[in-house]
Motif scaffolding. Structure first.
Motif, mmCIF file in Angstrom:
data_model
loop_
_atom_site.group_PDB
_atom_site.id
_atom_site.type_symbol
_atom_site.label_atom_id
_atom_site.label_comp_id
_atom_site.label_asym_id
_atom_site.label_seq_id
_atom_site.Cartn_x
_atom_site.Cartn_y
_atom_site.Cartn_z
ATOM 1 N N THR A 308 0.834 -1.203 0.000
ATOM 2 C CA THR A 308 0.000 0.000 0.000
ATOM 3 C C THR A 308 0.872 1.258 0.000
ATOM 4 N N LEU A 309 2.082 1.160 0.532
ATOM 5 C CA LEU A 309 3.038 2.271 0.448
ATOM 6 C C LEU A 309 3.666 2.334 -0.938
ATOM 7 N N LEU A 310 4.060 1.174 -1.481
ATOM 8 C CA LEU A 310 4.810 1.144 -2.734
ATOM 9 C C LEU A 310 3.989 1.610 -3.934
ATOM 10 N N ILE A 311 2.748 1.157 -4.043
ATOM 11 C CA ILE A 311 1.967 1.427 -5.257
ATOM 12 C C ILE A 311 1.688 2.921 -5.442
ATOM 13 N N PRO A 312 1.169 3.641 -4.418
ATOM 14 C CA PRO A 312 0.977 5.096 -4.624
ATOM 15 C C PRO A 312 2.286 5.842 -4.856
ATOM 16 N N LEU A 313 3.346 5.418 -4.151
ATOM 17 C CA LEU A 313 4.651 6.069 -4.323
ATOM 18 C C LEU A 313 5.166 5.870 -5.741
ATOM 19 N N PHE A 314 5.032 4.659 -6.250
ATOM 20 C CA PHE A 314 5.451 4.338 -7.615
ATOM 21 C C PHE A 314 4.658 5.150 -8.638
ATOM 22 N N SER A 315 3.351 5.197 -8.451
ATOM 23 C CA SER A 315 2.509 5.891 -9.426
ATOM 24 C C SER A 315 2.743 7.403 -9.421
ATOM 25 N N GLN A 316 3.072 7.972 -8.266
ATOM 26 C CA GLN A 316 3.292 9.417 -8.192
ATOM 27 C C GLN A 316 4.696 9.819 -8.630
ATOM 28 N N THR A 317 5.713 9.079 -8.219
ATOM 29 C CA THR A 317 7.093 9.482 -8.513
ATOM 30 C C THR A 317 7.540 9.103 -9.921
ATOM 31 N N LEU A 328 -7.064 6.643 -6.432
ATOM 32 C CA LEU A 328 -8.069 5.996 -7.275
ATOM 33 C C LEU A 328 -7.573 4.661 -7.823
ATOM 34 N N ALA A 329 -6.258 4.542 -8.015
ATOM 35 C CA ALA A 329 -5.700 3.269 -8.482
ATOM 36 C C ALA A 329 -5.853 2.172 -7.429
ATOM 37 N N LEU A 330 -5.874 2.557 -6.163
ATOM 38 C CA LEU A 330 -6.062 1.594 -5.084
ATOM 39 C C LEU A 330 -7.531 1.260 -4.848
ATOM 40 N N THR A 372 6.059 -7.464 -10.692
ATOM 41 C CA THR A 372 7.454 -7.348 -11.141
ATOM 42 C C THR A 372 7.524 -7.109 -12.652
ATOM 43 N N GLY A 373 6.388 -7.254 -13.342
ATOM 44 C CA GLY A 373 6.344 -6.964 -14.775
ATOM 45 C C GLY A 373 6.009 -5.515 -15.082
ATOM 46 N N PHE A 374 5.882 -4.679 -14.057
ATOM 47 C CA PHE A 374 5.607 -3.251 -14.266
ATOM 48 C C PHE A 374 6.772 -2.589 -15.005
ATOM 49 N N ASP A 375 6.447 -1.554 -15.778
ATOM 50 C CA ASP A 375 7.480 -0.708 -16.379
ATOM 51 C C ASP A 375 6.999 0.733 -16.353
ATOM 52 N N LEU A 376 7.760 1.628 -16.942
ATOM 53 C CA LEU A 376 7.455 3.049 -16.884
ATOM 54 C C LEU A 376 6.361 3.471 -17.858
ATOM 55 N N GLN A 377 5.857 2.518 -18.663
ATOM 56 C CA GLN A 377 4.814 2.847 -19.637
ATOM 57 C C GLN A 377 3.461 2.226 -19.300
ATOM 58 N N ILE A 378 3.311 1.601 -18.131
ATOM 59 C CA ILE A 378 2.036 0.944 -17.821
ATOM 60 C C ILE A 378 0.933 1.992 -17.661
ATOM 61 N N ASP A 379 -0.293 1.588 -17.997
ATOM 62 C CA ASP A 379 -1.420 2.521 -17.898
ATOM 63 C C ASP A 379 -2.168 2.314 -16.574
ATOM 64 N N PHE A 380 -3.162 3.160 -16.356
ATOM 65 C CA PHE A 380 -3.942 3.130 -15.105
ATOM 66 C C PHE A 380 -4.640 1.784 -14.926
ATOM 67 N N ARG A 381 -5.167 1.237 -16.005
ATOM 68 C CA ARG A 381 -5.911 -0.024 -15.922
ATOM 69 C C ARG A 381 -5.016 -1.161 -15.445
ATOM 70 N N THR A 382 -3.793 -1.216 -15.944
ATOM 71 C CA THR A 382 -2.850 -2.269 -15.539
ATOM 72 C C THR A 382 -2.544 -2.183 -14.050
ATOM 73 N N LEU A 383 -2.327 -0.963 -13.581
ATOM 74 C CA LEU A 383 -2.011 -0.751 -12.171
ATOM 75 C C LEU A 383 -3.197 -1.139 -11.286
ATOM 76 N N ALA A 384 -4.395 -0.702 -11.671
ATOM 77 C CA ALA A 384 -5.588 -1.004 -10.873
ATOM 78 C C ALA A 384 -5.899 -2.499 -10.880
ATOM 79 N N THR A 385 -5.704 -3.152 -12.029
ATOM 80 C CA THR A 385 -5.965 -4.589 -12.122
ATOM 81 C C THR A 385 -5.032 -5.387 -11.219
ATOM 82 N N ALA A 386 -3.770 -4.984 -11.180
ATOM 83 C CA ALA A 386 -2.808 -5.666 -10.306
ATOM 84 C C ALA A 386 -3.221 -5.546 -8.844
#
Length: 537
Positions: A308-317, A328-330, A372-386
């Motif tokens: 829960t710390l990593l995902i918002p931090l990743f999406s913002q930074t 909203l992704a969470l 671990t398959g995330f990259d810098l081009q993933i979209d909102f849907r991919t993040l929310a689905t994970a």
């Protein structure tokens, strides 16, 4: 003499039957909703203030580092009260203790909102954490006693909705309140909820007949155990919260507190184990199912708050999301938990908790490896689905862990068991946050060093990139010297982002392996029947 003994045994059996047959006068589901209200409010407060720290620091003329004590002070007092809640309930009465905690939490929330300076705010947060520390264990014990074993799964599902979703929506709600009103309303919103909770509790909840309240005059208070529990857990929570900020064992402050915590906790473990009237009943761990449940609850907190710390931090930074977009992704994950928890509660009446725990661990570890398959081009849907997949795993863990923990314990031990279970989850969350923040920083630096070894001045690929970037910038009006400097800065920024991305992947992979390692632990639990056949009283 034999007749008297037989009469006594018959009386004891009759009393036992009465205790087993006891049911609350009010519909149990109304009680469940009433006690969940205050717990949701308390769990929300563990994370809602995070995003408001810069505003609090600016408003109270405090430094950014000083303002973090607003979070630490709450967690410290919360951790100290959690394991003591069963002992305090036995003296004050569980209903009285629960209402006292709600009242203390509500009043201290009001005082936090009025705080004129940082020192006052920290003191009020200590009181708020102390009041909040008794809410979760008391609610779990109330639910365990209110519902028969066959229906506990559904009851703990309601409790799980509050405990699992509140940390996820806390930062989003806190950010919205801070942006649209002021940080003081983060605390003021607790007041109407607290008042409503006190009114409902006073009218709906009653202590069961087998709950024996001890007289304070006849109770020998274990001051030694009480003092060392507070010292050990308080020091541990400060170490976990401040460790990364102070560079861990390069800080004398952290070294000193670590030694104090270790010595105090080792001493109190031995002391409480041998004490005739302990404030923390460590003998509950003789039941291996309860011990394994605590370990799994620790790891659930570890993975829940760590991710829960990593995902918002990743999406913002790295993805450039705003705080609201990151929240909203969470959110789909939160809805997933709300939908699945009642289903899991129903399945517990059909299947043994061990199989649901096994499924939950597999889904949760899969979700973390999927990240671990995330990259810098993933979209909102991919993040929310994970996050949805991860939430599904947590739903299949939270309720079965709680149900299994109480299965083989006497009902009069429910309060003590609740305190230890909630302590395990809270400490697990603190450890998870500390490890992933440290790992993120160290692994980013390691990957940067690895990149630097390949970015030598003689590298043809690097020189081609510099020349191409320089030409593009000169085409937009930059001077030759300025374009060259910007090209090197672009390369450096790209390397830093890629290194940080790899560090996030390392963190998700670490969490995945940690959860996967818990699968064998499930088979150490005692075999049990689905539903009511589990409990032994």
């Amino acid at each position: 003499m034999g007749a008297a003994s037989a009469t006594l045994n018959q009386g004891q059996e009759h009393g036992k039957d009465q205790a087993e047959a006891w049911r609350p006068a009010v519909n149990p589901w109304i009680i469940a909703l009433a006690v969940t209200l205050a717990t949701f409010m308390e769990v929300l407060d563990t994370s809602i203030a995070n995003v408001a720290l810069p505003h609090i620091a600016g408003s109270l003329s405090a430094g950014q580092d000083e303002s973090t004590w607003v979070l630490t002070s709450y967690l410290v007092s919360n951790a100290i009260v959690l394991p003591l809640s069963g002992w305090l309930s036995s003296i004050l009465g569980r209903k009285n203790f629960y209402m006292g905690c709600v009242a203390l939490f509500t009043v201290s929330s009001f005082l936090c909102g009025l705080a004129p300076n940082l020192a006052t705010l920290i003191i009020c947060r200590v009181l708020q954490g102390a009041g909040g520390g008794g809410l979760q264990p008391s609610e779990q014990a109330i639910l365990a006693d209110t519902f028969p074993p066959a229906k506990r799964g559904m009851a703990f599902a309601v409790y799980g909705m509050a405990v699992v979703t509140a940390p996820a929506i806390g930062p989003t709600l806190g950010g919205w309140i801070t942006d649209n009103f002021t940080w003081r309303w983060i605390f003021f919103i607790n007041i109407p909820v607290g008042i409503l909770s006190i009114l409902l509790t006073s009218r709906l909840i009653q202590d069961p007949p087998y709950f024996k309240r001890r007289k304070l005059s006849e109770t020998h208070i274990d001051y030694v155990g009480l003092g060392f529990v507070g010292l050990g857990l308080g020091a541990l929570q400060i170490v976990l919260d401040k460790g990364q900020r102070d560079d861990w064992f390069d800080s004398n402050f952290i070294i000193t507190l670590s030694l104090i915590s270790a010595a105090a906790l080792i001493f109190v473990t031995i002391w409480e184990w041998k004490h005739k009237d302990p404030i923390i009943d460590l003998h509950l761990f003789r039941d291996r199912t309860f011990g394994v449940s605590n370990l799994l609850m620790f790891m659930l907190g570890f993975a829940l708050l760590g991710s829960t710390l990593l995902i918002p931090l990743f999406s913002q930074t790295l993805l450039g999301y705003t705080a609201q977009e990151a929240g909203l992704a969470l959110m789909p994950g939160g809805f997933t938990i709300i939908i699945l928890l009642p289903l899991v509660g129903f399945l517990l009446s059909r299947y043994t908790p061990r199989w649901l725990l096994l499924l939950g661990l597999i889904i949760l570890s899969f979700s973390l490896f999927h990240m671990t398959g995330f990259d810098l081009q993933i979209d909102f849907r991919t993040l929310a689905t994970a996050r949805v997949i991860q939430a599904a795993g947590m739903a299949f863990l939270f309720v079965p862990i709680n149900t299994a923990a109480y299965a083989f314990l006497p009902r009069d031990k429910n309060n003590a068991a609740s305190g230890l279970m909630n302590l395990a989850r809270n400490i697990g969350g603190s450890v998870g946050i500390s490890i992933v923040t440290t790992m993120l920083d160290r692994r980013t630096q390691q990957h940067l060093n690895d990149f630097a070894s390949h970015l030598s001045a003689g590298s043809s690929a690097l020189q081609n990139m510099i020349r191409g970037a320089s030409r593009a910038m000169m085409a937009h009006g930059a001077s030759a010297a300025g374009a060259n400097q910007r090209a090197y800065a672009l390369v450096q920024g790209t390397a830093a982002r890629q290194a940080t991305m790899l560090a996030y992947i390392d963190c998700f992979q670490f969490l995945g392996f940690a959860i996967l390692a818990m699968i064998p632990m499930v088979f150490l639990m005692k075999k049990s029947k689905p539903g009511g056949g589990m409990a032994v009283h």
